[in-house]
Write a protein that holds these residues in place. Structure first.
Motif, PDB file in Angstrom:
ATOM      1  N   LYS A  93       7.726 -11.177   7.216  1.00 33.17           N
ATOM      2  CA  LYS A  93       7.736 -10.361   6.010  1.00 33.17           C
ATOM      3  C   LYS A  93       7.788  -8.879   6.386  1.00 33.17           C
ATOM      4  O   LYS A  93       7.171  -8.470   7.371  1.00 33.17           O
ATOM      5  CB  LYS A  93       6.473 -10.631   5.182  1.00 33.17           C
ATOM      6  CG  LYS A  93       6.434 -12.031   4.581  1.00 33.17           C
ATOM      7  CD  LYS A  93       5.239 -12.227   3.690  1.00 33.17           C
ATOM      8  CE  LYS A  93       5.426 -11.490   2.388  1.00 33.17           C
ATOM      9  NZ  LYS A  93       4.408 -11.818   1.369  1.00 33.17           N
ATOM     10  N   PRO A  94       8.514  -8.080   5.601  1.00 29.95           N
ATOM     11  CA  PRO A  94       8.537  -6.634   5.864  1.00 29.95           C
ATOM     12  C   PRO A  94       7.165  -6.025   5.591  1.00 29.95           C
ATOM     13  O   PRO A  94       6.490  -6.401   4.634  1.00 29.95           O
ATOM     14  CB  PRO A  94       9.593  -6.095   4.897  1.00 29.95           C
ATOM     15  CG  PRO A  94       9.770  -7.157   3.864  1.00 29.95           C
ATOM     16  CD  PRO A  94       9.340  -8.459   4.460  1.00 29.95           C
ATOM     17  N   THR A  95       6.761  -5.114   6.450  1.00 30.20           N
ATOM     18  CA  THR A  95       5.429  -4.524   6.355  1.00 30.20           C
ATOM     19  C   THR A  95       5.492  -3.017   6.143  1.00 30.20           C
ATOM     20  O   THR A  95       6.550  -2.402   6.279  1.00 30.20           O
ATOM     21  CB  THR A  95       4.613  -4.795   7.635  1.00 30.20           C
ATOM     22  OG1 THR A  95       5.275  -4.174   8.749  1.00 30.20           O
ATOM     23  CG2 THR A  95       4.471  -6.285   7.885  1.00 30.20           C
ATOM     24  N   ARG A  96       4.333  -2.478   5.874  1.00 23.00           N
ATOM     25  CA  ARG A  96       4.182  -1.024   5.810  1.00 23.00           C
ATOM     26  C   ARG A  96       4.135  -0.485   7.238  1.00 23.00           C
ATOM     27  O   ARG A  96       4.140  -1.245   8.197  1.00 23.00           O
ATOM     28  CB  ARG A  96       2.891  -0.687   5.074  1.00 23.00           C
ATOM     29  CG  ARG A  96       2.843  -1.233   3.655  1.00 23.00           C
ATOM     30  CD  ARG A  96       1.486  -1.103   3.037  1.00 23.00           C
ATOM     31  NE  ARG A  96       0.713  -0.102   3.753  1.00 23.00           N
ATOM     32  CZ  ARG A  96      -0.360   0.508   3.319  1.00 23.00           C
ATOM     33  NH1 ARG A  96      -0.828   0.197   2.166  1.00 23.00           N
ATOM     34  NH2 ARG A  96      -1.000   1.399   4.021  1.00 23.00           N
ATOM     35  N   ALA A  97       4.027   0.815   7.362  1.00 22.28           N
ATOM     36  CA  ALA A  97       3.966   1.450   8.692  1.00 22.28           C
ATOM     37  C   ALA A  97       2.719   0.989   9.450  1.00 22.28           C
ATOM     38  O   ALA A  97       1.685   0.688   8.840  1.00 22.28           O
ATOM     39  CB  ALA A  97       3.945   2.967   8.531  1.00 22.28           C
ATOM     40  N   PRO A  98       2.813   0.920  10.780  1.00 24.88           N
ATOM     41  CA  PRO A  98       1.643   0.546  11.586  1.00 24.88           C
ATOM     42  C   PRO A  98       0.514   1.567  11.433  1.00 24.88           C
ATOM     43  O   PRO A  98       0.734   2.709  11.021  1.00 24.88           O
ATOM     44  CB  PRO A  98       2.175   0.546  13.024  1.00 24.88           C
ATOM     45  CG  PRO A  98       3.655   0.575  12.927  1.00 24.88           C
ATOM     46  CD  PRO A  98       3.993   1.171  11.598  1.00 24.88           C
ATOM     47  N   ILE A  99      -0.676   1.134  11.812  1.00 22.98           N
ATOM     48  CA  ILE A  99      -1.859   1.995  11.687  1.00 22.98           C
ATOM     49  C   ILE A  99      -2.419   2.341  13.064  1.00 22.98           C
ATOM     50  O   ILE A  99      -2.123   1.688  14.062  1.00 22.98           O
ATOM     51  CB  ILE A  99      -2.954   1.320  10.832  1.00 22.98           C
ATOM     52  CG1 ILE A  99      -3.369  -0.024  11.433  1.00 22.98           C
ATOM     53  CG2 ILE A  99      -2.493   1.179   9.388  1.00 22.98           C
ATOM     54  CD1 ILE A  99      -4.587  -0.656  10.785  1.00 22.98           C
ATOM     55  N   GLN A 100      -3.247   3.364  13.080  1.00 24.44           N
ATOM     56  CA  GLN A 100      -3.940   3.797  14.293  1.00 24.44           C
ATOM     57  C   GLN A 100      -4.976   2.749  14.697  1.00 24.44           C
ATOM     58  O   GLN A 100      -5.691   2.218  13.855  1.00 24.44           O
ATOM     59  CB  GLN A 100      -4.631   5.141  14.021  1.00 24.44           C
ATOM     60  CG  GLN A 100      -5.186   5.834  15.224  1.00 24.44           C
ATOM     61  CD  GLN A 100      -4.105   6.460  16.093  1.00 24.44           C
ATOM     62  OE1 GLN A 100      -2.979   6.673  15.649  1.00 24.44           O
ATOM     63  NE2 GLN A 100      -4.436   6.737  17.328  1.00 24.44           N
ATOM     64  N   ASN A 101      -5.061   2.451  15.971  1.00 17.46           N
ATOM     65  CA  ASN A 101      -6.006   1.467  16.501  1.00 17.46           C
ATOM     66  C   ASN A 101      -7.440   2.004  16.382  1.00 17.46           C
ATOM     67  O   ASN A 101      -7.738   3.086  16.866  1.00 17.46           O
ATOM     68  CB  ASN A 101      -5.668   1.170  17.965  1.00 17.46           C
ATOM     69  CG  ASN A 101      -6.455   0.015  18.531  1.00 17.46           C
ATOM     70  OD1 ASN A 101      -7.629  -0.158  18.251  1.00 17.46           O
ATOM     71  ND2 ASN A 101      -5.808  -0.763  19.365  1.00 17.46           N
ATOM     72  N   GLU A 102      -8.312   1.235  15.737  1.00 16.76           N
ATOM     73  CA  GLU A 102      -9.715   1.628  15.567  1.00 16.76           C
ATOM     74  C   GLU A 102     -10.668   0.709  16.346  1.00 16.76           C
ATOM     75  O   GLU A 102     -11.803   0.490  15.947  1.00 16.76           O
ATOM     76  CB  GLU A 102     -10.094   1.614  14.086  1.00 16.76           C
ATOM     77  CG  GLU A 102      -9.392   2.682  13.278  1.00 16.76           C
ATOM     78  CD  GLU A 102      -9.813   2.689  11.818  1.00 16.76           C
ATOM     79  OE1 GLU A 102     -10.211   3.768  11.340  1.00 16.76           O
ATOM     80  OE2 GLU A 102      -9.744   1.628  11.159  1.00 16.76           O
ATOM     81  N   ALA A 103     -10.202   0.201  17.488  1.00 21.99           N
ATOM     82  CA  ALA A 103     -11.029  -0.724  18.276  1.00 21.99           C
ATOM     83  C   ALA A 103     -12.264  -0.051  18.872  1.00 21.99           C
ATOM     84  O   ALA A 103     -13.212  -0.735  19.245  1.00 21.99           O
ATOM     85  CB  ALA A 103     -10.198  -1.360  19.396  1.00 21.99           C
TER      86      ALA A 103
END
Length: 189
Positions: A93-103
């Motif tokens: 499925k098409p997604t929104r932009a990736p996010i910053q890693n909060e690990a």
């Protein structure tokens, strides 16, 4: 000014109630999401105080109905179940932009925690998530690549569903031979 016993008790009761109301408002409960699958319901609570961007991203997908009809497409017994990116015909499925890693938020990849799936790029998580089926410390920050995988919540009900999913028959690519379908994902009030 002197208060009578009755007035004093009313004053104290009002003060206690006001204090309890303030405490209840300060202890805002963690948002909860129901993930209904064809194998049962999983309820997760998420922690915006620990992973604000990740939780906002996940809840945006939940509220839009994005996860409805997707599948758990990768299942490894004793490790994790991953879903949220493919429909039942394995079309991504098409997604929104990736996010910053909060690990780096202090949360650990323990059994029944929910975390963001990603590619080797640490900041590539978008819609896919996984639920740990075991304690997976090697996924914790800093991980094997200096980043790790961002935990943002945990399963509070439906652990037996995760256990059932983990033991389904899979192919060589760890895809279940019979679809494990996320029928719906919705907020719980």
């Amino acid at each position: 000014m002197r208060y009578g016993r009755r007035q004093f008790m009313q004053f104290c009761t009002a003060a206690v109630l006001a204090s309890l109301t303030t405490m209840a408002m300060a202890a805002d409960p963690a948002p909860k999401v129901s993930i209904k699958t064809n194998m049962g319901e999983i309820i997760v609570e998420v922690y915006p105080d620990k992973a604000p961007k990740t939780v906002e991203n996940f809840l945006t997908y939940v509220k839009s109905g994005f996860y409805n009809g997707t599948i758990f497409h990768r299942v490894i017994n004793g490790f994790m179940v991953q879903g949220g990116g493919y429909d039942q015909s394995m079309k991504e499925k098409p997604t929104r932009a990736p996010i910053q890693n909060e690990a780096k938020n202090g949360l650990k990849n323990r059994a029944y925690t929910i975390a963001m799936a990603r590619t080797p790029d640490p900041h590539s998580a978008s819609a896919q998530f996984f639920i740990n089926g075991n304690d997976n410390a090697f996924l914790d920050y800093p991980g094997q690549d200096g980043w790790g995988y961002a935990v943002f919540g945990k399963v509070i009900s439906g652990k037996e569903v995760i256990q059932k999913i983990q033991v389904v028959e899979t192919d060589k690519r760890d895809k279940p031979k019979a679809n494990v379908i996320i029928e719906s994902a919705s907020m719980i009030d």
